[in-house]
Scaffold this motif. Structure first.
Motif, PDB file in Angstrom:
ATOM      1  N   VAL A 164      -7.424  -3.000 -12.573  1.00 16.48           N
ATOM      2  CA  VAL A 164      -7.443  -3.893 -11.311  1.00 16.48           C
ATOM      3  C   VAL A 164      -6.318  -4.992 -11.648  1.00 16.48           C
ATOM      4  O   VAL A 164      -5.795  -5.413 -10.649  1.00 16.48           O
ATOM      5  CB  VAL A 164      -8.668  -4.353 -10.814  1.00 16.48           C
ATOM      6  N   SER A 165      -6.219  -5.349 -12.841  1.00 16.93           N
ATOM      7  CA  SER A 165      -5.501  -6.644 -13.049  1.00 16.93           C
ATOM      8  C   SER A 165      -3.998  -6.454 -12.711  1.00 16.93           C
ATOM      9  O   SER A 165      -3.239  -7.025 -12.493  1.00 16.93           O
ATOM     10  CB  SER A 165      -5.800  -7.268 -14.419  1.00 16.93           C
ATOM     11  N   TYR A 166      -3.734  -5.022 -12.661  1.00 15.75           N
ATOM     12  CA  TYR A 166      -2.143  -4.575 -12.766  1.00 15.75           C
ATOM     13  C   TYR A 166      -1.888  -3.972 -11.123  1.00 15.75           C
ATOM     14  O   TYR A 166      -0.947  -3.627 -10.897  1.00 15.75           O
ATOM     15  CB  TYR A 166      -1.940  -3.320 -13.656  1.00 15.75           C
ATOM     16  N   TRP A 167      -2.921  -4.127 -10.252  1.00 17.68           N
ATOM     17  CA  TRP A 167      -2.618  -3.572  -9.111  1.00 17.68           C
ATOM     18  C   TRP A 167      -1.882  -4.529  -8.159  1.00 17.68           C
ATOM     19  O   TRP A 167      -0.865  -3.943  -7.569  1.00 17.68           O
ATOM     20  CB  TRP A 167      -4.074  -3.532  -8.004  1.00 17.68           C
ATOM     21  N   LEU A 168      -2.049  -5.950  -8.464  1.00 16.92           N
ATOM     22  CA  LEU A 168      -0.939  -6.769  -7.667  1.00 16.92           C
ATOM     23  C   LEU A 168       0.618  -6.589  -8.049  1.00 16.92           C
ATOM     24  O   LEU A 168       1.507  -6.472  -7.286  1.00 16.92           O
ATOM     25  CB  LEU A 168      -1.210  -8.020  -7.605  1.00 16.92           C
ATOM     26  N   GLY A 169       0.446  -6.231  -9.368  1.00 16.84           N
ATOM     27  CA  GLY A 169       1.882  -5.968  -9.973  1.00 16.84           C
ATOM     28  C   GLY A 169       2.698  -4.533  -9.471  1.00 16.84           C
ATOM     29  O   GLY A 169       3.703  -4.320  -9.540  1.00 16.84           O
ATOM     30  N   ALA A 170       1.852  -3.705  -8.847  1.00 16.03           N
ATOM     31  CA  ALA A 170       2.094  -2.529  -8.573  1.00 16.03           C
ATOM     32  C   ALA A 170       2.658  -2.720  -6.800  1.00 16.03           C
ATOM     33  O   ALA A 170       3.462  -1.949  -6.434  1.00 16.03           O
ATOM     34  CB  ALA A 170       1.102  -1.291  -8.593  1.00 16.03           C
ATOM     35  N   ILE A 171       1.737  -3.383  -6.313  1.00 18.27           N
ATOM     36  CA  ILE A 171       1.621  -3.536  -4.840  1.00 18.27           C
ATOM     37  C   ILE A 171       2.967  -4.535  -4.265  1.00 18.27           C
ATOM     38  O   ILE A 171       3.557  -4.162  -3.335  1.00 18.27           O
ATOM     39  CB  ILE A 171       0.469  -3.919  -4.203  1.00 18.27           C
ATOM     40  N   ILE A 212      10.245  -3.699  -1.638  1.00 20.99           N
ATOM     41  CA  ILE A 212      11.212  -2.924  -1.814  1.00 20.99           C
ATOM     42  C   ILE A 212      11.018  -1.713  -0.624  1.00 20.99           C
ATOM     43  O   ILE A 212      11.872  -1.670   0.707  1.00 20.99           O
ATOM     44  CB  ILE A 212      11.358  -2.297  -3.280  1.00 20.99           C
ATOM     45  N   ALA A 213       9.983  -0.963  -0.859  1.00 21.50           N
ATOM     46  CA  ALA A 213       9.886   0.264  -0.004  1.00 21.50           C
ATOM     47  C   ALA A 213       9.312  -0.296   1.439  1.00 21.50           C
ATOM     48  O   ALA A 213       9.807   0.239   2.570  1.00 21.50           O
ATOM     49  CB  ALA A 213       8.933   1.345  -0.471  1.00 21.50           C
ATOM     50  N   GLY A 214       8.305  -1.175   1.460  1.00 21.42           N
ATOM     51  CA  GLY A 214       8.006  -1.527   2.608  1.00 21.42           C
ATOM     52  C   GLY A 214       8.688  -2.237   3.634  1.00 21.42           C
ATOM     53  O   GLY A 214       9.102  -1.839   4.534  1.00 21.42           O
ATOM     54  N   PHE A 215       9.223  -3.525   3.214  1.00 18.21           N
ATOM     55  CA  PHE A 215      10.002  -4.120   4.071  1.00 18.21           C
ATOM     56  C   PHE A 215      11.357  -3.710   4.022  1.00 18.21           C
ATOM     57  O   PHE A 215      12.154  -3.651   5.093  1.00 18.21           O
ATOM     58  CB  PHE A 215      10.045  -5.602   3.571  1.00 18.21           C
ATOM     59  N   VAL A 236       1.079   0.224  -0.285  1.00 15.72           N
ATOM     60  CA  VAL A 236      -0.249   0.594  -0.706  1.00 15.72           C
ATOM     61  C   VAL A 236      -0.050   1.942  -1.104  1.00 15.72           C
ATOM     62  O   VAL A 236      -0.412   2.447  -2.147  1.00 15.72           O
ATOM     63  CB  VAL A 236      -1.207   0.325   0.436  1.00 15.72           C
ATOM     64  N   SER A 237       0.850   2.857  -0.209  1.00 12.96           N
ATOM     65  CA  SER A 237       0.870   4.272  -0.488  1.00 12.96           C
ATOM     66  C   SER A 237       1.624   4.431  -2.053  1.00 12.96           C
ATOM     67  O   SER A 237       1.119   5.233  -2.895  1.00 12.96           O
ATOM     68  CB  SER A 237       1.477   5.054   0.376  1.00 12.96           C
ATOM     69  N   ASN A 238       2.831   3.589  -1.997  1.00 15.77           N
ATOM     70  CA  ASN A 238       3.425   3.852  -3.083  1.00 15.77           C
ATOM     71  C   ASN A 238       2.703   3.353  -4.438  1.00 15.77           C
ATOM     72  O   ASN A 238       3.028   3.777  -5.553  1.00 15.77           O
ATOM     73  CB  ASN A 238       4.830   3.034  -2.942  1.00 15.77           C
ATOM     74  N   ALA A 239       2.375   2.251  -4.319  1.00 16.01           N
ATOM     75  CA  ALA A 239       1.498   1.475  -5.326  1.00 16.01           C
ATOM     76  C   ALA A 239       0.371   2.410  -5.917  1.00 16.01           C
ATOM     77  O   ALA A 239      -0.031   2.247  -6.813  1.00 16.01           O
ATOM     78  CB  ALA A 239       0.884   0.382  -4.760  1.00 16.01           C
ATOM     79  N   LEU A 286       0.202   5.628  -5.891  1.00 17.89           N
ATOM     80  CA  LEU A 286       0.773   6.579  -6.859  1.00 17.89           C
ATOM     81  C   LEU A 286       0.860   6.016  -8.308  1.00 17.89           C
ATOM     82  O   LEU A 286       0.594   7.200  -9.174  1.00 17.89           O
ATOM     83  CB  LEU A 286       2.379   7.001  -6.685  1.00 17.89           C
ATOM     84  N   SER A 287       0.652   4.747  -8.531  1.00 14.77           N
ATOM     85  CA  SER A 287       0.850   4.420 -10.098  1.00 14.77           C
ATOM     86  C   SER A 287      -0.920   3.986 -10.068  1.00 14.77           C
ATOM     87  O   SER A 287      -1.562   4.331 -11.478  1.00 14.77           O
ATOM     88  CB  SER A 287       1.466   3.162 -10.084  1.00 14.77           C
ATOM     89  N   ILE A 288      -1.380   3.546  -9.252  1.00 16.03           N
ATOM     90  CA  ILE A 288      -2.828   3.132  -9.418  1.00 16.03           C
ATOM     91  C   ILE A 288      -3.924   4.341  -9.746  1.00 16.03           C
ATOM     92  O   ILE A 288      -4.531   4.300 -10.621  1.00 16.03           O
ATOM     93  CB  ILE A 288      -3.486   2.327  -8.190  1.00 16.03           C
ATOM     94  N   VAL A 289      -3.468   5.348  -9.116  1.00 20.71           N
ATOM     95  CA  VAL A 289      -4.193   6.594  -9.346  1.00 20.71           C
ATOM     96  C   VAL A 289      -3.185   7.799  -9.622  1.00 20.71           C
ATOM     97  O   VAL A 289      -2.836   8.511  -8.469  1.00 20.71           O
ATOM     98  CB  VAL A 289      -5.530   7.347  -8.130  1.00 20.71           C
ATOM     99  N   SER A 290      -2.602   8.149 -10.771  1.00 17.36           N
ATOM    100  CA  SER A 290      -1.551   8.706 -10.842  1.00 17.36           C
ATOM    101  C   SER A 290      -2.134  10.180 -10.879  1.00 17.36           C
ATOM    102  O   SER A 290      -3.058  10.584 -11.729  1.00 17.36           O
ATOM    103  CB  SER A 290      -0.895   8.343 -12.307  1.00 17.36           C
ATOM    104  N   PHE A 291      -1.169  11.200 -10.438  1.00 17.06           N
ATOM    105  CA  PHE A 291      -1.526  12.560 -10.418  1.00 17.06           C
ATOM    106  C   PHE A 291       0.046  13.108 -10.798  1.00 17.06           C
ATOM    107  O   PHE A 291       0.135  14.496 -10.756  1.00 17.06           O
ATOM    108  CB  PHE A 291      -2.126  13.198  -9.027  1.00 17.06           C
ATOM    109  N   PHE A 292       0.727  12.660 -11.358  1.00 20.85           N
ATOM    110  CA  PHE A 292       2.272  13.075 -11.685  1.00 20.85           C
ATOM    111  C   PHE A 292       2.122  13.563 -13.017  1.00 20.85           C
ATOM    112  O   PHE A 292       1.483  13.113 -13.897  1.00 20.85           O
ATOM    113  CB  PHE A 292       3.509  11.805 -11.580  1.00 20.85           C
TER     114      PHE A 292
END
Length: 278
Positions: free
Chosen positions: A113-120, A126-129, A213-216, A218-224
């Motif tokens: 969870v501590s990394y979530w903001l770093g992903a979001i 970048i992608a959102g705005f 949130v969608s892009n983030a 992808l890292s938070i719950v990775s399936f790649f």
């Protein structure tokens, strides 16, 4: 077709042409010169083009109306819950199903969870705005004005996906699976995204948030597949065969997205759309 409809269709065509031409040029120059800011500007081109064309066609009043959609944050709480949790939940369910069926046990690894903001946060900036003033702010209302919600979503999914094609040469910005697999992802994701955007009343802050949130997620719950073993490269454009241990989790997540998209279209008042222009 009246003059207003003709004008908005022309605006849509010009938006797509300018976005592709400017983005792809910036991607190419940025790649050749290793100037990262040029690549970032390329990512921001959909939104920048939207602002430019809105100002050109509708002047200052149009720009205020477009940007005013960022103020539409008074949305029922459960839509915000879906925004925050739906992508990661779909990823987790799809990945877990694959693990259970293929391995026989579930390994619920999730980014701390501590990394979530770093992903979001980077995804917001970048992608959102960078993209959503263009795709949902400019293109989608015009597409929905001229086409059915389903056809509008198919067109936007194709345009959005093809816009990413140069990223195979940038080694970033696209999923590291065969292109044909990404097709299975982008259509369902776009249908769900467009539905949420319409249900939010055309809120741009909601659109930016969901994309981020969608892009983030992808890292938070990775399936790649691991990028060390499957790097992003142009070979993925023509690669049809793929090891099942790499492609299986991705396709299972795509299947869950597809099921949700079908429910959205059949049960979610998908035909109620937002056509705010500018």
């Amino acid at each position: 077709m009246n003059s207003t409809q003709k004008n908005t269709k022309k605006q849509l065509f010009i938006f797509f042409i300018l976005t592709y031409a400017l983005s792809w040029t910036l991607f190419f120059i940025g790649r050749q010169t290793d100037v990262v800011i040029l690549i970032l500007l390329g990512v921001w081109t959909p939104s920048l083009t939207s602002l430019f064309l809105t100002g050109y066609y509708y002047k200052k009043k149009g720009l205020f109306q477009l940007l005013g959609r960022f103020k539409r944050f008074k949305i029922k709480w459960y839509w915000w819950v879906l925004l925050l949790l739906l992508p990661a939940s779909i990823h987790f369910i799809g990945r877990s199903l694959w693990q259970y069926l293929y391995i026989g046990e579930i390994s619920p690894s999730i980014l701390n969870v501590s990394y979530w903001l770093g992903a979001i946060i980077p995804s917001f900036l970048i992608a959102g705005f960078g993209e959503e003033l263009g795709w949902r702010g400019f293109a989608l209302p015009r597409l929905q004005k001229h086409y059915s919600p389903i056809k509008a979503s198919v067109i936007l999914a194709l345009v959005h996906l093809c816009w990413h094609l140069p990223t195979y040469w940038l080694d970033q910005g696209i999923h590291n699976v065969p292109f044909v697999y990404v097709l299975a992802f982008i259509f369902s994701w776009t249908f769900i995204f467009n539905w949420l955007y319409n249900r939010s009343g055309g809120s741009l802050i909601f659109a930016v948030g969901f994309h981020a949130v969608s892009n983030a997620s992808l890292s938070i719950v990775s399936f790649f597949p691991p990028e060390s073993e499957v790097p992003i490269s142009p070979e993925l454009l023509t690669n049809w065969s793929f090891p099942i241990q790499y492609g299986g989790p991705y396709l299972m997540v795509c299947l869950v997205y597809f099921i949700v998209a079908v429910l959205v279209v059949t049960k979610g008042k998908f035909n109620e759309v937002n056509t705010d222009i500018p």
